[in-house]
Design an enzyme around this catalytic site. Structure first.
Site, mmCIF file in Angstrom:
data_model
loop_
_atom_site.group_PDB
_atom_site.id
_atom_site.type_symbol
_atom_site.label_atom_id
_atom_site.label_comp_id
_atom_site.label_asym_id
_atom_site.label_seq_id
_atom_site.Cartn_x
_atom_site.Cartn_y
_atom_site.Cartn_z
ATOM 1 N N CYS A 1 2.235 7.857 -5.638
ATOM 2 C CA CYS A 1 2.871 7.037 -4.436
ATOM 3 C C CYS A 1 3.537 5.768 -5.326
ATOM 4 C CB CYS A 1 2.018 6.689 -3.631
ATOM 5 S SG CYS A 1 1.347 7.875 -2.555
ATOM 6 N N HIS B 1 -1.171 1.995 -6.160
ATOM 7 C CA HIS B 1 -2.368 2.476 -7.153
ATOM 8 C C HIS B 1 -2.162 1.972 -8.559
ATOM 9 C CE1 HIS B 1 -1.223 6.244 -8.398
ATOM 10 N NE2 HIS B 1 -0.512 6.436 -7.048
#
Length: 273
Positions: free
Chosen positions: A200, A184
């Protein structure tokens, strides 16, 4: 006794004064340099190609400050150094790189930040969902691990400039089930090239938009091991980056567009060690 001034002398003096006046009128006026335009806090001449102002889906992304784009921290099209087949994403969480491998032996390499969730990512996953300007809700594991950090956001953050998932997200699945791992975008520019306490696999929003348009659903995502990272990237690169303290921000600061700060910096400012 007084003597009248010769007429020729008066004429010479007047002519001389007139000449000086004419010279002064014709002299060039020094130009004052106009201030350099500034875009999103970055002087125009310092904006790095590919990382300038972006108007996207009704949102405005400012340029990435060049201080975060030093060395290997910007995307590059290069000869792919690994062994995976084209059409694959390879993530090196140690060297902090993501490769999108193309058919001609080339690859786009992006610099990434790796949060604690990303550190736990292993093996192979599949991109099964893509989203633009996605919203974010902390997982149950996040809430259990650090309720003080994530608890205020248990209700979620809608998609937009405030979302921790940034401008784009790729959702990783294994055997048809959501792994809750994501590739992301991020607004935490300092985290790129480093390890963080949250998140993440994150990219600059500019890089995430670039990658998103290249990668289709069903793309394999393979995590490179540390041993392979040392072999392919070298020992120094396989250990690059530092571990950052948590970035603390309240919901009010987030939704008002204000800044928070690293836990260690806030402790230093407030006198807490």
């Amino acid at each position: 006794m007084s003597f009248a001034q010769p007429a020729v002398s008066r004429r010479f003096a007047l002519a001389a004064l007139g000449g000086f006046s004419l010279m002064a009128a014709c002299a060039p006026v020094p130009e004052v340099a106009a201030p350099e335009p500034v875009v999103g806090g970055v002087p125009l001449s310092q904006i790095v190609e590919g990382y300038g102002l972006i108007e996207d889906e009704g949102y405005r992304l400012p340029p990435v400050s060049p201080q975060y784009l030093q060395g290997v921290n910007r995307r590059v099209l290069m000869r792919y150094p690994g062994e995976l087949r084209p059409g694959t994403i390879e993530i090196d969480p140690n060297a902090k790189f993501l490769y999108w491998i193309m058919p001609d032996g080339m690859a786009w390499r992006y610099s990434i930040g790796v949060g604690i969730e990303g550190v736990g990512l292993r093996g192979t996953t599949i991109i099964q969902r893509k989203a633009k300007w996605p919203g974010w809700t902390p997982t149950a594991n996040m809430l259990r691990r650090d309720p003080a950090l994530y608890g205020p956001f248990r209700g979620g953050v809608p998609g937009g400039l405030a979302s921790p998932l940034g401008a784009r997200a790729l959702y990783l699945y294994r055997n048809g089930s959501d792994t809750y791992y994501r590739i992301h975008g991020t607004n935490d520019l300092e985290s790129i090239g480093n390890s963080g306490s949250a998140g993440c696999i994150r990219l600059f929003n500019h890089d995430m938009i670039h990658l998103y348009d290249l990668v289709p659903n069903s793309t394999r995502v393979v995590i490179r091991t540390y041993a392979d990272s040392v072999r392919i990237e070298g020992s120094a690169m396989a250990n690059r980056g530092i571990e950052l303290a948590p970035y603390l921000i309240t919901p009010e600061q987030l939704f008002n567009g204000e800044e928070g700060g690293r836990a260690d910096e806030l402790a230093s400012v407030s006198g807490r060690g």
